[in-house]
Design a protein around this motif. Sequence first.
Motif, PDB file in Angstrom:
ATOM      1  N   ARG A 108       0.846  -1.196   0.000  1.00 25.17           N
ATOM      2  CA  ARG A 108       0.000   0.000   0.000  1.00 25.17           C
ATOM      3  C   ARG A 108       0.882   1.246   0.000  1.00 25.17           C
ATOM      4  O   ARG A 108       1.734   1.406   0.881  1.00 25.17           O
ATOM      5  CB  ARG A 108      -0.824   0.069   1.288  1.00 25.17           C
ATOM      6  CG  ARG A 108      -2.159  -0.624   1.242  1.00 25.17           C
ATOM      7  CD  ARG A 108      -2.710  -0.770   2.639  1.00 25.17           C
ATOM      8  NE  ARG A 108      -3.026   0.516   3.259  1.00 25.17           N
ATOM      9  CZ  ARG A 108      -4.265   1.009   3.367  1.00 25.17           C
ATOM     10  NH1 ARG A 108      -5.292   0.342   2.891  1.00 25.17           N
ATOM     11  NH2 ARG A 108      -4.476   2.158   3.969  1.00 25.17           N
ATOM     12  N   GLU A 151      -2.684   0.436  -4.248  1.00 25.13           N
ATOM     13  CA  GLU A 151      -2.851  -0.857  -3.584  1.00 25.13           C
ATOM     14  C   GLU A 151      -2.467  -1.958  -4.551  1.00 25.13           C
ATOM     15  O   GLU A 151      -3.090  -2.100  -5.605  1.00 25.13           O
ATOM     16  CB  GLU A 151      -4.296  -1.023  -3.117  1.00 25.13           C
ATOM     17  CG  GLU A 151      -4.451  -2.073  -2.034  1.00 25.13           C
ATOM     18  CD  GLU A 151      -5.893  -2.217  -1.583  1.00 25.13           C
ATOM     19  OE1 GLU A 151      -6.173  -1.916  -0.428  1.00 25.13           O
ATOM     20  OE2 GLU A 151      -6.740  -2.632  -2.404  1.00 25.13           O
ATOM     21  N   ASP A 196      -7.138  -1.616   5.740  1.00 27.69           N
ATOM     22  CA  ASP A 196      -5.670  -1.588   5.641  1.00 27.69           C
ATOM     23  C   ASP A 196      -5.062  -2.896   6.121  1.00 27.69           C
ATOM     24  O   ASP A 196      -3.843  -3.001   6.237  1.00 27.69           O
ATOM     25  CB  ASP A 196      -5.102  -0.411   6.440  1.00 27.69           C
ATOM     26  CG  ASP A 196      -5.567  -0.422   7.890  1.00 27.69           C
ATOM     27  OD1 ASP A 196      -6.240  -1.398   8.304  1.00 27.69           O
ATOM     28  OD2 ASP A 196      -5.279   0.551   8.615  1.00 27.69           O
TER      29      ASP A 196
END
Lengths: 760, 760
Positions: free
Chosen positions: A200, A260, B363
């Motif tokens: 990320r 991502e 996340d």
Amino acid sequence: MKKLILFLLIIIGLPVTSQNTGNDLIHYVNPFIGTQRMGHTFPGATVPFGMVQLSPDTDTVSYELNGSYNPRVYEYCAGYQYDDPTIVGFSHTHFSGTGHSDLGDFLIMPTTEKLQLNPGTANNPESGYRSRFSHENEFAEPNYYSVLLEDYSITAELTTSARVGFHRYTFPENAEVNIILDLMHGIYNYDGKNVWTFVRVENDTLVTGYRQTNGWARTRTVYFAMTFDRPITKYGHKKYDKTVYRGFYRKFNEGENFPEMAGHDIRAYFNFDLDETCELKIKFALSNVSAAGASKNLAAEVPHWDFGKTKREGQQLWNNELSKIRVEMLDNDDSTVFYTALYHSFLSPIIYEDVDGQYRGLDQNIHQSDGFTNYTVFSLWDTYRALHPLFNLVQPCRNRDMVKSMLAHYDQSVHKMLPVWSHYANENWCMIGYHSVSVIADAIAKGIYNENLPKALEACKSTASYPLYDGLNYYLKLGYVPEDKSSNSVSKTLEYAYDDWAIAQIALRVGDLSAYDNFMQRSESYRHVFDPVSGFMRPKLSDGNFREAFDPLDTHGQGFIEGNAWNYGLYIPHDPEKLVKLNGGKAAFAAKLDSLFVLELDDAHIEANEDITRDGIIGLYVHGNEPGHHIPYLYNWTGQPWKTQERVRMIMNTMYANAPDGLCGNDDCGQMSAWYIFSALGFYPVCPGSEEYALGSPKVVSAEVDLGNGKILSIKIENQHRENVFVREVWLNERRIEGYTLNHHDLAKGGMLKFVMSNR
Amino acid sequence: MKKLILFLLIIIGLPVTSQNTGNDLIHYVNPFIGTQRMGHTFPGATVPFGMVQLSPDTDTVSYELNGSYNPRVYEYCAGYQYDDPTIVGFSHTHFSGTGHSDLGDFLIMPTTEKLQLNPGTANNPESGYRSRFSHENEFAEPNYYSVLLEDYSITAELTTSARVGFHRYTFPENAEVNIILDLMHGIYNYDGKNVWTFVRVENDTLVTGYRQTNGWARTRTVYFAMTFDRPITKYGHKKYDKTVYRGFYRKFNEGENFPEMAGHDIRAYFNFDLDETCELKIKFALSNVSAAGASKNLAAEVPHWDFGKTKREGQQLWNNELSKIRVEMLDNDDSTVFYTALYHSFLSPIIYEDVDGQYRGLDQNIHQSDGFTNYTVFSLWDTYRALHPLFNLVQPCRNRDMVKSMLAHYDQSVHKMLPVWSHYANENWCMIGYHSVSVIADAIAKGIYNENLPKALEACKSTASYPLYDGLNYYLKLGYVPEDKSSNSVSKTLEYAYDDWAIAQIALRVGDLSAYDNFMQRSESYRHVFDPVSGFMRPKLSDGNFREAFDPLDTHGQGFIEGNAWNYGLYIPHDPEKLVKLNGGKAAFAAKLDSLFVLELDDAHIEANEDITRDGIIGLYVHGNEPGHHIPYLYNWTGQPWKTQERVRMIMNTMYANAPDGLCGNDDCGQMSAWYIFSALGFYPVCPGSEEYALGSPKVVSAEVDLGNGKILSIKIENQHRENVFVREVWLNERRIEGYTLNHHDLAKGGMLKFVMSNR
């Protein structure tokens, strides 16, 4: 930058006029020792027992070649081979000295101009991102490594804190800068090893993610948080596997600037605009808990961009640790060999928890270390012998925490077993025995661990009773492991017997006399595999007969592992007197030991044995493998201790050197090095779990051993000289030592241990 | 057991003499509604918004057939198709009513005698572990499902708590019992979907582990803790993938009784000895955090083995939730349709946190819900229309928490976006628009969410500004999405315009007038794609010209998705008056609506359109897809409200029925059902984010709506009759309603809403 490196090289190169090593002990460490051939050490940056080992990898040999095991992968256990011409990049996790591997997580490589995401080959480095390098432009000391990447004229510098790798790259002026993050790279890699990877781009300076692998550790995940000292201008990735995202990611051009990324096999890149310093700095934090954990580690350990500060702090840690044993040696090379051995002894087990004490346990759940620091990388078949005993001498707090880490492993074990060979929340079951019990027994015997002995005993008993483990069901039933049921049966039987003796010692201290009797009885199991006719330990079948076919010079298929009957057959560390007796008494046994050290192993047998090269052999004695490490000390029990003294000095002199190939075998997480440290100090723990050390022949001129309990043990050698390998007298605090052992508790009081040497 | 089922069937089958539904509302729910053909609902057990949906899967069609998409997989979004002859097993996660899927985690199947680990095929169930079944021996009500597995004569019963599935299997006497845990099973499965699976037999009654998949959710892991009410006697597993464990697991026979199993594709089995009850009970807890979390959920929610207690507790929860709207209907089928719609409306979003509030965030880190319950499964393109507005009416606390869950998603989003279509810590980007903003705006407008409006506005603005998202960069530049740059461009432009209006409403409340002006201006973007010549919304190119090729009857490639220009072109929910004006005024627009409802779509166009079957169509109007859901209410703005009333009743009567095929299209996480609930009560939220409801024609005879704020809204229909579909008068608390809208805040005060009906 290059000027600084040259300057440092000059400092290091200076002859040290005094043999006393002074304060800046890191300058006596040569991290290249063991990086050539069989040592399997790595030259990169790390702090003592640090979770990050940031080091160059010089090749990416696949575990498999045309579907079968590729023996060349063995060379790359630590990622680095001194003779290689190229560097692939810098990855963040490395074992030190192992004979198997798994790590190499998160390879970073800086390049310039044309982006190449493929590593390329050593023969044709232009075909990929790797670069040529030369040892002339390479420098390593504890917690600092630098090298010139010739293909790009980039100077790479590495340093670390416990959980953070710190990179500083100096580029040529006006270079177009690529930083490659290769998530496919790994040590002992193969198609399918990556279970999942995830990246990320949190913002223009922070990148997080993880790599999950199925390797030696079956289910292993390492998380990272990577931050740059300037904004990413552009980034992207390429996916090399065929997974299709079933989500509606096709809405996006995932390859470029899409924050991502995920898949089995991906390589990412990041571009930057540099300023006039031409420098790019990267901090790369690890966690085994989560990306958030890695960010936490990053913030806690390196909240600044001062590369020099992190380097200095880590080097100060090294100086502190290395000063636990301050020695005077006969010459500078000896000092370097000694301190490098100490350095290698203090690399693992590694800290395995976040700054807040959270860690991933064997059950894959997140645990909190309560009142201890959690460690991993337990190469116990190797390290129970001398490394953990060394820790009991100079790292008692850490060894106590290692015992607690092993007990936590036990709590989390679905097998209800202590670690065998454990790393990163996984049991890889490598090698034999259940030597955690030895480590625990030794820590208890030496007063290092004394918190919950009944719990420790329970864990040991449970471990030694798990019937699915490695022939243990037969051992429990027959008293030995039968070769027709479980290979390496003699080695297993002998090691179980010793381990059982260690458990008995704990039982005795707990007052569980029934367990004591049981395990003392088990500790005599070596009797079942001793063949009085041949005079060797020998594989026995489940019908009670010895197997006919038997070659005591060979290892393969002879009931042993990493050792033949000549070496392994001498393994009754808990009862050397019985070993002497089985072998016909003192004179006969001494003669057998003499033969061991002088007989020549023919080429065919060298080929057929495991993990052996000529360098690691004296006669039939194999120092490069661990089962013989106590053997030189056995002369003490034959009434001929001078032969121990002679052999020990010979081994120290011929098998350890200040050179890249200065280790004659795998350092095995510090076991080879710890053998050297003990032997150089003049004594050795032949039987961990007892309080006794066997005396040898010290190589130091003097030593100050910080015992970690506020006491100092001073060791002084009178008449020390290369020729004076024989010990005439040993004095401990004005008391002359009779016999050939020292008691740990006597040493632990501190004071003065004095050896008086002679040339006969 | 079968007797009990028959007894219950009789109870359910009894005609309810009073139309008033009494207290035991679960008996008015028929979980089979929608399980045949297009409804994509599941009949299994779950509690309201429960994390576990324990339901039978009737086939395992692969996502791919010969390398390309297998359209049959679409039938299995919820795992169950009413016409199937066999049950594969019972898995623990199911979407309700979606048009795509991902779940079906942890399939449990009981069998007897010969162990078969392969599921077999529907045509040849003997080839595997699946079993035939018949609807005669099947029963479902909220939080209870049972079926006779004919091939094994096993009665299977399922119930749940929020996070635990509870299985009870009754075997024939003296059966040899196998319980299969199939970790390869999944809904929308394909080779490579399983990233990793892990199973630990912790002891003889507890098994833990996880399944990690790469599917619609790219990176998804679900953990479990499974416990049996009697000891496992034997167990094992088979691995169907080719991964080799590089650890030294070869020491073991991993296939049998080895307590740690892992790999991509494994199926495990467990054997048991039963007692005279012939029963085996299994509790199966989920967690999205860890196996430890699953164990915690298990201990907290079902600390006992009383199947009936768990069933009753869950059914009490259902009665509580269903009683939020107590209705009197004209007949029993109507009651069942109503309460089943309410049941389907209360299935998702699902609770997505452990009992201690820990959950895995977008996340991939573990977060703690602070002051709210975290939810997932946001099918927002569907559910912003009526489901979330329904929650604002009768589930205000939950909807507030859903808003907070969306804001937490935003905080964790690397894109800095609110959810589009989000499930299990992943954004799958399905469908178009950014309708989280509508849900938030509606919750704010209706006073449900008022904690941190500036933060909510920031999240909405950020979401509406992410240039990588789905043509948004062009929209920001040109005011519309050009069809040559991004497909479905007209749908996107129209939805962005509406969403922007919703954001403007938040900005107004926050007092950010600059944002208000900006988003109000953006809300008129529909003007760019309206073609005054054809009278349709029409795809425009980046050069500013409408695209020549255009078929307003088709969807495919016409700039729309799940709707053609006839339907989707009527989408300006925030300004119906403008829509009327664009279409030539009230009379012309009413005529256009008339045409919509009477024109016939030819077969070719039906074939060419997406997700449409004849059942879901009235003329050109497609109720099975969402973009038209507000259309029947648009007559209100033409001065011909009676046509709204007529159409709405027609749709309720023809598109909803108490039958397995009683839903004319995907229920879409409750949106189709929520449309019914609102319409049956007599009003509908044409423009979520406003306080207004459009009046329709109620189908209830009377209703008591618990507004969740301590107030009750009573709805009373005078002269209710199947023929009396027209509304003569509407009274709210003695005030006669002029016009055709109701204000939420007026309703939220509670009191009496009275409709007076007539047959004209």
